[in-house]
Design a protein around this motif. Sequence first.
Motif, PDB file in Angstrom:
ATOM      1  N   ASP A   1      -6.214  -1.748 -70.383  1.00  0.00           N
ATOM      2  CA  ASP A   1      -6.579  -0.858 -68.985  1.00  0.00           C
ATOM      3  C   ASP A   1      -7.631   0.176 -69.427  1.00  0.00           C
ATOM      4  OD1 ASP A   1      -4.391  -1.834 -67.604  1.00  0.00           O
ATOM      5  OD2 ASP A   1      -2.866  -0.704 -68.681  1.00  0.00           O
ATOM      6  N   LYS A   2      -8.385  -0.033 -70.538  1.00  0.00           N
ATOM      7  CA  LYS A   2      -9.595   0.781 -71.051  1.00  0.00           C
ATOM      8  C   LYS A   2     -10.390  -0.195 -72.036  1.00  0.00           C
ATOM      9  CE  LYS A   2      -7.035   3.046 -74.924  1.00  0.00           C
ATOM     10  NZ  LYS A   2      -6.901   4.379 -75.586  1.00  0.00           N
ATOM     11  N   ALA A   3     -11.685   0.232 -71.926  1.00  0.00           N
ATOM     12  CA  ALA A   3     -12.645  -0.526 -72.723  1.00  0.00           C
ATOM     13  C   ALA A   3     -12.843  -0.192 -74.119  1.00  0.00           C
ATOM     14  CB  ALA A   3     -13.878  -0.173 -72.117  1.00  0.00           C
ATOM     15  N   THR A   4     -12.532   1.119 -74.547  1.00  0.00           N
ATOM     16  CA  THR A   4     -12.539   1.391 -75.937  1.00  0.00           C
ATOM     17  C   THR A   4     -11.363   2.267 -76.450  1.00  0.00           C
ATOM     18  OG1 THR A   4     -13.306   3.638 -75.276  1.00  0.00           O
ATOM     19  CG2 THR A   4     -14.910   2.046 -75.359  1.00  0.00           C
ATOM     20  N   LYS A   5     -11.352   2.011 -77.765  1.00  0.00           N
ATOM     21  CA  LYS A   5     -10.260   2.624 -78.706  1.00  0.00           C
ATOM     22  C   LYS A   5     -10.812   3.408 -79.936  1.00  0.00           C
ATOM     23  CE  LYS A   5      -6.254   1.916 -81.594  1.00  0.00           C
ATOM     24  NZ  LYS A   5      -5.725   3.311 -81.412  1.00  0.00           N
TER      25      LYS A   5
ATOM     26  N   ASP B   1     -16.570  -5.650 -74.259  1.00  0.00           N
ATOM     27  CA  ASP B   1     -17.320  -5.607 -73.218  1.00  0.00           C
ATOM     28  C   ASP B   1     -17.026  -6.505 -72.015  1.00  0.00           C
ATOM     29  OD1 ASP B   1     -18.159  -8.382 -73.636  1.00  0.00           O
ATOM     30  OD2 ASP B   1     -19.672  -7.952 -74.854  1.00  0.00           O
ATOM     31  N   LEU B   2     -17.954  -6.344 -70.795  1.00  0.00           N
ATOM     32  CA  LEU B   2     -17.289  -7.063 -69.426  1.00  0.00           C
ATOM     33  C   LEU B   2     -17.552  -8.764 -69.874  1.00  0.00           C
ATOM     34  CD1 LEU B   2     -19.448  -4.598 -67.151  1.00  0.00           C
ATOM     35  CD2 LEU B   2     -16.974  -4.434 -67.883  1.00  0.00           C
ATOM     36  N   SER B   3     -17.925  -9.074 -70.683  1.00  0.00           N
ATOM     37  CA  SER B   3     -17.904 -10.541 -70.995  1.00  0.00           C
ATOM     38  C   SER B   3     -16.582 -10.959 -71.669  1.00  0.00           C
ATOM     39  CB  SER B   3     -19.117 -11.197 -71.618  1.00  0.00           C
ATOM     40  OG  SER B   3     -20.203 -10.818 -70.815  1.00  0.00           O
ATOM     41  N   GLY B   4     -15.974 -10.052 -72.262  1.00  0.00           N
ATOM     42  CA  GLY B   4     -14.706 -10.183 -73.078  1.00  0.00           C
ATOM     43  C   GLY B   4     -14.841 -10.110 -74.415  1.00  0.00           C
ATOM     44  N   ASN B   5     -15.944  -9.893 -74.814  1.00  0.00           N
ATOM     45  CA  ASN B   5     -16.319  -9.825 -76.385  1.00  0.00           C
ATOM     46  C   ASN B   5     -15.896  -8.640 -77.025  1.00  0.00           C
ATOM     47  OD1 ASN B   5     -17.724 -12.385 -76.220  1.00  0.00           O
ATOM     48  ND2 ASN B   5     -19.590 -11.082 -75.438  1.00  0.00           N
ATOM     49  N   LEU B   6     -14.951  -8.628 -78.143  1.00  0.00           N
ATOM     50  CA  LEU B   6     -14.866  -7.657 -78.793  1.00  0.00           C
ATOM     51  C   LEU B   6     -16.035  -7.089 -79.807  1.00  0.00           C
ATOM     52  CD1 LEU B   6     -11.167  -8.471 -79.792  1.00  0.00           C
ATOM     53  CD2 LEU B   6     -11.718  -6.758 -78.377  1.00  0.00           C
ATOM     54  N   GLY B   7     -15.953  -5.939 -79.893  1.00  0.00           N
ATOM     55  CA  GLY B   7     -17.005  -5.146 -80.929  1.00  0.00           C
ATOM     56  C   GLY B   7     -16.236  -3.936 -81.619  1.00  0.00           C
TER      57      GLY B   7
ATOM     58  N   LYS C   1     -25.779  11.266 -82.140  1.00  0.00           N
ATOM     59  CA  LYS C   1     -24.538  11.313 -82.920  1.00  0.00           C
ATOM     60  C   LYS C   1     -23.438  11.932 -81.904  1.00  0.00           C
ATOM     61  CE  LYS C   1     -26.113  10.083 -86.833  1.00  0.00           C
ATOM     62  NZ  LYS C   1     -25.949   8.555 -87.466  1.00  0.00           N
ATOM     63  N   VAL C   2     -23.216  11.388 -80.820  1.00  0.00           N
ATOM     64  CA  VAL C   2     -22.196  11.656 -79.838  1.00  0.00           C
ATOM     65  C   VAL C   2     -21.023  10.227 -80.027  1.00  0.00           C
ATOM     66  CG1 VAL C   2     -23.345  12.853 -78.143  1.00  0.00           C
ATOM     67  CG2 VAL C   2     -22.865  10.355 -77.799  1.00  0.00           C
ATOM     68  N   SER C   3     -19.979  10.544 -79.614  1.00  0.00           N
ATOM     69  CA  SER C   3     -18.821   9.725 -79.724  1.00  0.00           C
ATOM     70  C   SER C   3     -18.980   8.652 -78.681  1.00  0.00           C
ATOM     71  CB  SER C   3     -17.575  10.191 -79.763  1.00  0.00           C
ATOM     72  OG  SER C   3     -16.508   9.119 -79.619  1.00  0.00           O
ATOM     73  N   LEU C   4     -18.873   7.188 -79.334  1.00  0.00           N
ATOM     74  CA  LEU C   4     -19.074   5.946 -78.486  1.00  0.00           C
ATOM     75  C   LEU C   4     -17.780   5.959 -77.745  1.00  0.00           C
ATOM     76  CD1 LEU C   4     -21.692   3.901 -80.230  1.00  0.00           C
ATOM     77  CD2 LEU C   4     -22.037   4.977 -78.126  1.00  0.00           C
ATOM     78  N   VAL C   5     -16.791   6.618 -78.131  1.00  0.00           N
ATOM     79  CA  VAL C   5     -15.428   6.209 -77.501  1.00  0.00           C
ATOM     80  C   VAL C   5     -15.529   6.411 -76.079  1.00  0.00           C
ATOM     81  CG1 VAL C   5     -13.101   7.053 -77.469  1.00  0.00           C
ATOM     82  CG2 VAL C   5     -14.257   6.752 -79.640  1.00  0.00           C
ATOM     83  N   TYR C   6     -16.358   7.404 -75.498  1.00  0.00           N
ATOM     84  CA  TYR C   6     -16.670   7.736 -74.304  1.00  0.00           C
ATOM     85  C   TYR C   6     -17.918   6.693 -73.765  1.00  0.00           C
ATOM     86  CZ  TYR C   6     -13.692  11.358 -75.586  1.00  0.00           C
ATOM     87  OH  TYR C   6     -12.635  12.104 -76.141  1.00  0.00           O
ATOM     88  N   GLY C   7     -18.013   5.635 -74.272  1.00  0.00           N
ATOM     89  CA  GLY C   7     -19.087   4.780 -73.676  1.00  0.00           C
ATOM     90  C   GLY C   7     -18.720   3.998 -72.620  1.00  0.00           C
ATOM     91  N   MET C   8     -19.787   3.106 -72.176  1.00  0.00           N
ATOM     92  CA  MET C   8     -19.488   2.629 -70.827  1.00  0.00           C
ATOM     93  C   MET C   8     -19.692   1.107 -71.392  1.00  0.00           C
ATOM     94  SD  MET C   8     -21.375   4.682 -68.255  1.00  0.00           S
ATOM     95  CE  MET C   8     -22.945   4.691 -69.209  1.00  0.00           C
TER      96      MET C   8
ATOM     97  N   GLN D   1     -22.864   7.118 -73.340  1.00  0.00           N
ATOM     98  CA  GLN D   1     -22.783   7.761 -71.930  1.00  0.00           C
ATOM     99  C   GLN D   1     -23.874   8.986 -71.979  1.00  0.00           C
ATOM    100  OE1 GLN D   1     -20.939   7.872 -74.295  1.00  0.00           O
ATOM    101  NE2 GLN D   1     -20.084   9.854 -75.057  1.00  0.00           N
ATOM    102  N   TYR D   2     -24.441   9.201 -73.401  1.00  0.00           N
ATOM    103  CA  TYR D   2     -25.358  10.297 -73.275  1.00  0.00           C
ATOM    104  C   TYR D   2     -26.860  10.100 -72.726  1.00  0.00           C
ATOM    105  CZ  TYR D   2     -26.430  14.834 -75.529  1.00  0.00           C
ATOM    106  OH  TYR D   2     -26.616  16.199 -75.712  1.00  0.00           O
ATOM    107  N   HIS D   3     -27.305   9.104 -73.288  1.00  0.00           N
ATOM    108  CA  HIS D   3     -28.541   8.700 -73.018  1.00  0.00           C
ATOM    109  C   HIS D   3     -28.825   7.254 -72.544  1.00  0.00           C
ATOM    110  CE1 HIS D   3     -29.181  12.444 -75.273  1.00  0.00           C
ATOM    111  NE2 HIS D   3     -30.193  12.755 -74.250  1.00  0.00           N
ATOM    112  N   GLY D   4     -27.730   6.560 -72.503  1.00  0.00           N
ATOM    113  CA  GLY D   4     -27.975   5.152 -72.155  1.00  0.00           C
ATOM    114  C   GLY D   4     -28.114   4.029 -73.182  1.00  0.00           C
ATOM    115  N   TRP D   5     -28.198   4.350 -74.107  1.00  0.00           N
ATOM    116  CA  TRP D   5     -28.622   3.279 -75.384  1.00  0.00           C
ATOM    117  C   TRP D   5     -27.253   2.392 -75.316  1.00  0.00           C
ATOM    118  CZ3 TRP D   5     -31.363   5.272 -80.470  1.00  0.00           C
ATOM    119  CH2 TRP D   5     -32.459   5.928 -80.210  1.00  0.00           C
TER     120      TRP D   5
END
Length: 416
Positions: A38-42, A56-62, A72-79, A88-92
């Motif tokens: 139910d969520k994309a990240t952990k 990711d939206l293709s089902g690949n795990l990373g 250096k922000v946390s990617l746990v909140y990434g999209m 989520q900070y600058h879209g990289w």
Amino acid sequence: MLSKEQNDVLTKVGPGTPMGNLLRRYWIPVAATSELKDKATKKVRVLCEDLVLFRDLSGNLGLIDEKCPHRKVSLVYGMPEKEGLRCQYHGWCFNQKGQCLEQPNEPETSTFKNRIKTKSYPVQEMGGLIFAYLGPEPAPLLPRFDGFVVDSAVRMIGNAVLPCNWLQIMENSLDPVHTEWLHGHYHAYITGLKGETQEVAFQRKHNKIAFDAFEYGIVKRRLLEGQSEDSDDWRIGHPVVFPFMLAVGSGGLGSYQFQIRVPIDDDNTWHVWYMAYVPGPDVEIPPHLKEVPLYDVPYRDENGEFLTDYIDGQDIMCWITQGTVADRMTERLGTTDKGIIFYRQMLKEQIARVGRGEDPIGTIRDPEENEIIKLPLERKKHHFSDGFESVFKRFQTRFSPIIDDVVELFDKVGVK
């Protein structure tokens, strides 16, 4: 006893440490598959490294460094994106190999993104768990141990984060005699205080214990008072799968029970109880039991006291009360601790092998050897001889959200 330096070698797991280098040669569970339903990240912390697991939206795990290399922000909140995770900070955006794919606000002609790559590790799913490999390439094969891949099984995963070093938990598995006292006499004492029937299956005296190396670790055997040497407990035993898994057989059940001790860092361990129950090849498993639930195993009550009226809670009490890292500098080992000594020696030997650039024990690189790895497991285990429902209720499985359904299923097919 060990010196402080020797204890540090066996307990410190960070990058560049001898034990950390050894453990990074094995595939390590980092999450349950259901945690990304139910969520994309952990957020994942393993072997002193802070990472983010994503789908990711293709089902690949990373599995990549938690901190974005930009600010250096946390990617746990990434999209999640079609081919990666976007900060989520600058879209990289980064793919599963850690390569930066996009930097939306850089000039279109910029090649800056091609030069940005963050730390990444390969991940694979198996049996409801997600495993990661944090070591040098080429990675070995993810071992297909029987309980993870056996067909027609009902699976469930218990877990707890424990505030102690992984090694004292593992050493418990090389100590058969504690079963007689902690899970036998002490359990009877605790249940007796509550006015309940005292359990006697675990109280049998150990007449003999033995430990033998095999290709995936150590086989532990015990001969209890009143048993013959033809008993499964002595003739077969059960394995400690190197470096951090205990496998236990059943009392006639078609079951596989694994305990996996994942070092979060030097002071904390993610403890995983993995169960696979096979009611029979012709038994139809209800759809809701085909999911693999993850549930928490509590070990303290509302007052902060240890829960010691079930087997695993008794173990946890002893692991944690040894201290964050057990003091092996002042310990006094006896003759019944020979399994612990054997295991420590194996750890030292495998550290040395890795130091020489060799593969450690249990490394698999031939696919033909990895179809299904059948571990030596007793099927008529004395400690589980009083029926499957009693076993389920006496262990951490009592906290599973599906345990009543599992008991009902086994009852319907006549398994005792």
